[in-house]
Every structure is written in C-alpha cells, then in structure tokens.
Scaffold this motif. Structure first.
Motif, PDB file in Angstrom:
ATOM      1  N   VAL A 145       0.496  -1.000   0.370  1.00 16.41           N
ATOM      2  CA  VAL A 145       0.067  -0.007   0.479  1.00 16.41           C
ATOM      3  C   VAL A 145       1.328   1.398  -0.031  1.00 16.41           C
ATOM      4  N   LEU A 146       1.838   1.607   0.742  1.00 13.85           N
ATOM      5  CA  LEU A 146       2.518   2.781   0.563  1.00 13.85           C
ATOM      6  C   LEU A 146       3.509   2.630  -0.983  1.00 13.85           C
ATOM      7  N   CYS A 147       3.244   2.198  -1.703  1.00 13.55           N
ATOM      8  CA  CYS A 147       4.225   1.913  -2.985  1.00 13.55           C
ATOM      9  C   CYS A 147       2.646   3.039  -3.590  1.00 13.55           C
ATOM     10  N   THR A 148       1.956   2.899  -3.097  1.00 19.61           N
ATOM     11  CA  THR A 148       0.564   4.144  -3.747  1.00 19.61           C
ATOM     12  C   THR A 148      -0.230   5.141  -3.394  1.00 19.61           C
ATOM     13  N   VAL A 149       0.188   5.159  -2.048  1.00 22.84           N
ATOM     14  CA  VAL A 149       0.171   6.699  -1.126  1.00 22.84           C
ATOM     15  C   VAL A 149       0.874   7.809  -1.906  1.00 22.84           C
ATOM     16  N   HIS A 150       0.310   8.943  -1.459  1.00 26.13           N
ATOM     17  CA  HIS A 150       0.737   9.785  -2.296  1.00 26.13           C
ATOM     18  C   HIS A 150       1.724  11.334  -1.373  1.00 26.13           C
ATOM     19  N   VAL A 175       9.767  -1.909  -3.138  1.00 28.73           N
ATOM     20  CA  VAL A 175      10.732  -1.031  -3.191  1.00 28.73           C
ATOM     21  C   VAL A 175      11.508  -1.596  -4.084  1.00 28.73           C
ATOM     22  N   VAL A 176      12.662  -0.265  -3.852  1.00 27.55           N
ATOM     23  CA  VAL A 176      13.354   0.038  -5.228  1.00 27.55           C
ATOM     24  C   VAL A 176      14.310  -0.549  -5.335  1.00 27.55           C
ATOM     25  N   ALA A 177      14.524  -1.668  -6.396  1.00 30.48           N
ATOM     26  CA  ALA A 177      16.257  -2.027  -6.239  1.00 30.48           C
ATOM     27  C   ALA A 177      17.662  -1.685  -5.859  1.00 30.48           C
ATOM     28  N   ASP A 178      18.614  -1.859  -5.608  1.00 28.43           N
ATOM     29  CA  ASP A 178      19.808  -1.340  -5.981  1.00 28.43           C
ATOM     30  C   ASP A 178      20.444  -0.654  -7.342  1.00 28.43           C
ATOM     31  N   ALA A 179      20.518   0.292  -6.635  1.00 23.95           N
ATOM     32  CA  ALA A 179      21.045   0.992  -7.768  1.00 23.95           C
ATOM     33  C   ALA A 179      22.155   0.822  -8.926  1.00 23.95           C
ATOM     34  N   VAL A 189      12.564   3.177 -15.625  1.00 23.87           N
ATOM     35  CA  VAL A 189      12.462   2.797 -17.215  1.00 23.87           C
ATOM     36  C   VAL A 189      10.493   2.540 -17.688  1.00 23.87           C
ATOM     37  N   ILE A 190      10.109   1.572 -16.579  1.00 26.55           N
ATOM     38  CA  ILE A 190       8.517   1.466 -16.784  1.00 26.55           C
ATOM     39  C   ILE A 190       7.401   1.813 -15.903  1.00 26.55           C
ATOM     40  N   PHE A 197      -1.020   1.511 -14.854  1.00 28.73           N
ATOM     41  CA  PHE A 197      -1.570  -0.669 -14.350  1.00 28.73           C
ATOM     42  C   PHE A 197      -2.001  -1.063 -13.086  1.00 28.73           C
ATOM     43  N   GLY A 198      -0.784  -0.335 -12.147  1.00 25.73           N
ATOM     44  CA  GLY A 198      -1.786  -0.701 -10.726  1.00 25.73           C
ATOM     45  C   GLY A 198      -1.739   0.316 -10.199  1.00 25.73           C
ATOM     46  N   ASP A 199      -2.810   1.360 -10.070  1.00 23.98           N
ATOM     47  CA  ASP A 199      -3.363   2.818  -9.879  1.00 23.98           C
ATOM     48  C   ASP A 199      -2.181   3.490  -9.061  1.00 23.98           C
ATOM     49  N   GLY A 200      -1.943   3.411  -9.424  1.00 27.42           N
ATOM     50  CA  GLY A 200      -0.976   4.573  -8.500  1.00 27.42           C
ATOM     51  C   GLY A 200      -0.217   3.759  -8.291  1.00 27.42           C
ATOM     52  N   CYS A 201       0.888   2.873  -8.253  1.00 28.15           N
ATOM     53  CA  CYS A 201       1.872   1.817  -7.401  1.00 28.15           C
ATOM     54  C   CYS A 201       3.326   2.471  -8.332  1.00 28.15           C
TER      55      CYS A 201
END
Length: 242
Positions: A145-150, A175-179, A189-190, A197-201
């Motif tokens: 859920v924390l991937c979509t909250v504003h 979460v984001v992967a290692d840089a 990129v995606i 696709f993920g409704d704000g994800c």
C-alpha cells in the motif's frame, strides 16, 4: 547508465501520453471500477508465493493484545481482504480503502474468515484517516500500500496517531532495487506505464527511509528478495512499535 535510463524513461513517458490524457479528463476512474478484479487475481497469486513470509510476519500480532486479551487491527488498503486468513482468531478488524469498489470482494473474504469480527469498512486514503480515533487500535497493517499513497510521511503520521501507546505497525512492501542492478534500471524505465497498471503504484520508492524517520520507538525491518517478478522482487518486511 543514468543518462540512458532517463532517456528510456522519457521515451516510455511519451508512449504513455494517451494514458496521461485519459487521466486528465477523468476517464481513468473507469479503470478503478475494474481494478479490484485485477487485484483479486494478483493477490491470490501473491499470497501463494508469500504465504510463509506473511505467516511469519503476522505471527507476532498476538503479542500486541490488550491486557483483557482483545486485539483490534486496522488495515490500511485492505483491498480484497487477502490478509484476513493470517489474523489471530477472535480479533476485531477495521477495514479501510480509498477504492469503494473493493467492498464486494471484501464481503466474500469476510465470509471465508468468520473467525474474525469485522467492525466497519471505511472509504479513506492512508493520508487522511480522520474518522478513526487517536490511540484506538492495537495494530495497523499495511501490505503493498505504501507504494501507492501520495504522501508516505503523512500516512505514517496517521498510523502513529491511530495506534495506542505500545501498539505496532506491520508492513510488507515492495521497494526500489539496489542502484547497481538492472532491476533498478528497468524499474525507473517502466514506472510511467506501471503507474497506470497498478492504480498509482510506484516501484521506485525507498520506503524504508520514511519508516526510519517516522519516530517509532522500535523498528524491526528486514530487506528480502521475494519470489516474484524482478520489478517487485525487492521487499521490506517487519513491524514498528509506537
């Protein structure tokens, strides 16, 4: 590599212009009606792959019961109710989600998990849970859920407000992967397309940094590699005590 990543992300963003326009004129809300169907199918698959990790995480919920043995759980972004099977029998559950169209699937999950007591369903975003009293729940649960909250910091402030002293916030988030990895490259990129696709994800968030800065008295957080597709493979899992 950073320049290439930005150029590729810009190209994908241009390809998403029709989607940007659809959202700008308000037609994207139509997708929100069908999103619960997509999420229901994805959630079933996610639960199968993450069953052991969810079971291990939610095993600690019982430690946060009140002295009288009662446990009240508030779930932010409950979606289709796929976490209900992991909650201790007899606990009270308050369900919240900003998408009211989830209610149909939520009722089905409630019927399948009648060992729980369901208090109410609240249509609300994670950033604004004003209808929930302060210091009123023993545990708050938030998975994917924390991937979509504003506003992640504001959502965590609301979590702390609603939790009673000594209550806990349970989380499982991609979460984001290692840089240094290709996963990081493709996540950025995606992302413009994934947003729709993920409704704000967002797959590019460093959510653990917000948890570390949220002011909890104790934070148990682990980084794991989930058995999922590379875009959402990096996860954080754990709980934080108010």
């Amino acid at each position: 590599m950073a320049l290439l990543m930005k150029c590729c992300a810009f190209f994908v963003n241009v390809l998403c212009m029709p989607l940007h326009l659809i959202q700008a004129v308000g037609l994207y809300d139509i997708y929100k009606r069908f999103f619960p169907i997509c999420l229901y199918r994805c959630s079933v698959m996610y639960n199968k792959k993450m069953y052991d990790k969810k079971k291990d995480l939610f095993r600690s919920l019982s430690e946060f019961k009140k002295p009288d043995g009662q446990l009240t759980i508030l779930e932010i972004g409950c979606g289709t109710g796929t976490n209900f099977q992991f909650y201790p029998p007899g606990c009270k559950v308050i369900c919240t989600d900003p998408n009211r169209h989830f209610q149909k699937y939520l009722k089905a999950s409630m019927g399948e998990n009648d060992q729980l007591s369901y208090e109410r369903f609240v249509v609300a975003s994670g950033e604004d849970m004003g209808s929930i009293e302060s210091d009123s729940v023993d545990a708050v649960v938030c998975t994917l859920v924390l991937c979509t909250v504003h506003n992640t910091p504001q959502t965590l402030r609301e979590v702390r407000r609603m939790l009673r002293p000594g209550g806990a916030f349970f989380f499982m988030e991609h979460v984001v992967a290692d840089a240094s990895t290709w996963s990081y490259f493709f996540q950025h990129v995606i992302q413009p397309l994934w947003h729709y696709f993920g409704d704000g994800c967002e797959v590019t968030r460093e959510t653990w940094k917000h948890l570390e800065a949220a002011g909890f008295s104790e934070l148990q957080l682990r980084h794991i590699e989930a058995p999922l597709m590379f875009l959402i493979k990096p996860h954080i899992v754990g709980y934080a005590v108010k």
